[in-house]
Design a protein around this motif. Structure first.
Motif, short mmCIF file in Angstrom:
data_model
loop_
_atom_site.label_atom_id
_atom_site.label_comp_id
_atom_site.label_asym_id
_atom_site.label_seq_id
_atom_site.Cartn_x
_atom_site.Cartn_y
_atom_site.Cartn_z
N UNK A 8 15.72 1.93 29.41
CA UNK A 8 15.15 0.61 29.15
C UNK A 8 15.64 0.09 27.81
N UNK A 9 15.70 0.96 26.82
CA UNK A 9 16.15 0.54 25.51
C UNK A 9 17.60 0.06 25.54
N UNK A 10 18.46 0.80 26.23
CA UNK A 10 19.87 0.41 26.32
C UNK A 10 19.99 -0.94 27.01
N UNK A 11 19.23 -1.15 28.06
CA UNK A 11 19.30 -2.41 28.79
C UNK A 11 18.90 -3.58 27.91
N UNK A 12 17.83 -3.38 27.14
CA UNK A 12 17.35 -4.48 26.32
C UNK A 12 18.35 -4.80 25.21
N UNK A 13 18.93 -3.79 24.59
CA UNK A 13 19.90 -4.08 23.54
C UNK A 13 21.10 -4.82 24.09
N UNK A 14 21.58 -4.45 25.27
CA UNK A 14 22.69 -5.16 25.88
C UNK A 14 22.32 -6.59 26.18
N UNK A 15 21.10 -6.80 26.63
CA UNK A 15 20.65 -8.15 26.97
C UNK A 15 20.56 -9.02 25.73
N UNK A 16 19.94 -8.51 24.70
CA UNK A 16 19.66 -9.36 23.56
C UNK A 16 20.88 -9.60 22.69
N UNK A 17 21.92 -8.79 22.85
CA UNK A 17 23.16 -9.10 22.14
C UNK A 17 23.71 -10.44 22.58
N UNK A 61 9.26 -1.33 19.56
CA UNK A 61 10.60 -1.08 19.03
C UNK A 61 11.09 -2.30 18.28
N UNK A 62 12.13 -2.11 17.46
CA UNK A 62 12.77 -3.21 16.74
C UNK A 62 14.16 -3.45 17.31
N UNK A 63 14.54 -4.72 17.40
CA UNK A 63 15.86 -5.10 17.91
C UNK A 63 16.57 -5.96 16.87
N UNK A 64 17.85 -5.68 16.63
CA UNK A 64 18.68 -6.52 15.76
C UNK A 64 20.05 -6.66 16.41
N UNK A 65 20.53 -7.88 16.53
CA UNK A 65 21.82 -8.14 17.16
C UNK A 65 22.62 -9.12 16.32
N UNK A 227 12.73 9.13 14.42
CA UNK A 227 13.15 7.82 14.93
C UNK A 227 14.51 7.91 15.58
N UNK A 228 14.74 7.05 16.57
CA UNK A 228 16.02 6.98 17.28
C UNK A 228 16.57 5.57 17.17
N UNK A 229 17.83 5.46 16.76
CA UNK A 229 18.52 4.17 16.74
C UNK A 229 19.61 4.18 17.79
N UNK A 230 19.55 3.24 18.71
CA UNK A 230 20.58 3.07 19.73
C UNK A 230 21.47 1.91 19.33
N UNK A 231 22.78 2.12 19.33
CA UNK A 231 23.72 1.06 18.98
C UNK A 231 24.62 0.72 20.14
N UNK A 232 24.87 -0.57 20.34
CA UNK A 232 25.83 -1.05 21.33
C UNK A 232 26.78 -1.99 20.60
N UNK A 233 28.06 -1.64 20.59
CA UNK A 233 29.03 -2.41 19.80
C UNK A 233 30.24 -2.80 20.64
N UNK A 234 30.96 -3.81 20.16
CA UNK A 234 32.22 -4.21 20.77
C UNK A 234 32.09 -5.00 22.05
N UNK A 279 32.48 -9.72 20.00
CA UNK A 279 32.26 -8.50 19.23
C UNK A 279 30.82 -8.34 18.74
N UNK A 280 29.88 -8.46 19.66
CA UNK A 280 28.47 -8.33 19.29
C UNK A 280 28.11 -6.88 19.00
N UNK A 281 27.30 -6.69 17.96
CA UNK A 281 26.77 -5.37 17.63
C UNK A 281 25.25 -5.44 17.69
N UNK A 282 24.66 -4.60 18.52
CA UNK A 282 23.22 -4.65 18.74
C UNK A 282 22.61 -3.26 18.50
N UNK A 283 21.46 -3.26 17.83
CA UNK A 283 20.78 -2.00 17.53
C UNK A 283 19.31 -2.10 17.93
N UNK A 284 18.78 -1.00 18.42
CA UNK A 284 17.38 -0.89 18.76
C UNK A 284 16.84 0.38 18.11
#
Length: 311
Positions: A8-17, A61-65, A227-234, A279-284
């Motif tokens: 779920x976390x990965x999906x949300x980070x991809x979406x909000x980027x 959770x916190x989201x930053x994109x 804590x866990x930080x998930x990053x989606x980049x590029x 080149x969006x970078x998104x973190x959760x």
């Protein structure tokens, strides 16, 4: 983090980027955080809904994109976007996801300079008052027009599967575009709260994922970090399915609306407009195992976020 929570976390980070085009001014409440907390400068950890998360029935959770650049086409207007940043809180429960905006709004970015300025946007014009504005706009300081994209309603239609893949709308985002120029009224927008632009961004390319465990103060701790930080980049995201309404509230008594619409090809139907973010970078970030911090995980997440603030 349990498998459901991680996917779920990965999906949300991809979406909000995909949402990082939206723009306002940077709020004074933004914090400077240490270590792995650094991207989450405006996470609404003190919002009552976030504080109420228990770590079992509701996980917070916190989201930053962030995206450094992009392009947007509205009718006959095409502009390059500057750096943009989206930050939100996320509440995850069995009933779905809820997004929480920080005070002052979740979206910040560089304003976009409209090519050609006021002269290119609505001049020449046969309307007397508009023609007079066009004459004044020959001064560069009066010709420049800056456009900011602002929220025009609550996001909806979140699609978890689309966030994991490519080519499918992830959510619907209502926005309006504020046109800023001394000769236009402060109310001048393309689209409005009652008639917004409905962006439905999709992943155009798949991001590269990374996972980092860290301690409450932001220090990396691969073995024991709470804590866990998930990053989606590029990734690249975009949408070419949205319609664009006409201008509203522009000039004295709205007299510039017609001139802007005629010169800019507005209203513009679906399929004639586009948005691309590069080149969006998104973190959760959130607790690695939220239930370990029940029944007050929201309060503990807030405390740790504040502990990472730099003085």
């Amino acid at each position: 983090m349990r498998p459901f929570r991680k996917s779920a976390s990965i999906a949300v980070t991809g979406a909000l980027a995909a949402l990082t085009l939206l723009v306002t001014t940077v709020p004074a409440s933004a914090a400077t955080l240490k270590g792995d907390w650094a991207p989450f400068t405006r996470c609404p950890v003190d919002d009552p809904a976030m504080l109420a998360a228990d770590g079992v029935s509701t996980v917070d959770l916190c989201i930053a994109s962030h995206s450094p650049s992009g392009t947007i086409k509205l009718g006959s207007i095409t502009a390059t976007t500057g750096a943009s940043d989206l930050q939100l809180g996320l509440l995850s429960s069995a009933s779905g996801f809820r997004l929480v905006s920080p005070s002052g709004g979740g979206i910040v970015s560089d304003p976009v300079k409209v090519p050609g300025g006021l002269l290119g946007l609505m001049c020449p014009s046969k309307l007397l008052l508009v023609a007079q504005l066009c004459q004044q706009a020959t001064d560069n300081s009066l010709n420049n027009v800056f456009a900011t994209v602002e929220p025009a309603g609550a996001p909806s239609d979140f699609n978890l599967a689309a966030g994991l893949g490519t080519g499918q709308p992830i959510l619907t985002l209502p926005v309006k575009i504020h046109l800023q120029n001394p000769l236009l009224a402060a109310t001048c927008t393309i689209g409005s709260d009652s008639n917004p632009i409905l962006l439905k961004p999709a992943n155009l390319t798949s991001p590269t994922a990374s996972f980092t465990r860290f301690d409450g103060d932001g220090t990396d701790d691969p073995a024991n970090g709470a804590l866990l930080r998930i990053g989606l980049t590029g990734a690249a995201q975009g949408d070419n399915s949205f319609a664009v309404p006409g201008a509203t509230g522009c000039g004295l008594l709205g007299l510039a609306n017609t001139a802007i619409n005629l010169k800019s090809g507005l209203p513009s139907p679906a399929g004639k407009n586009s948005l691309v973010l590069n080149d969006a970078s998104t973190f959760l970030a959130g607790f690695n195992i939220p239930s370990d911090f029940a029944p007050n995980s929201g309060q503990q997440l807030s405390s740790l976020w504040h502990s990472a603030q730099q003085s």
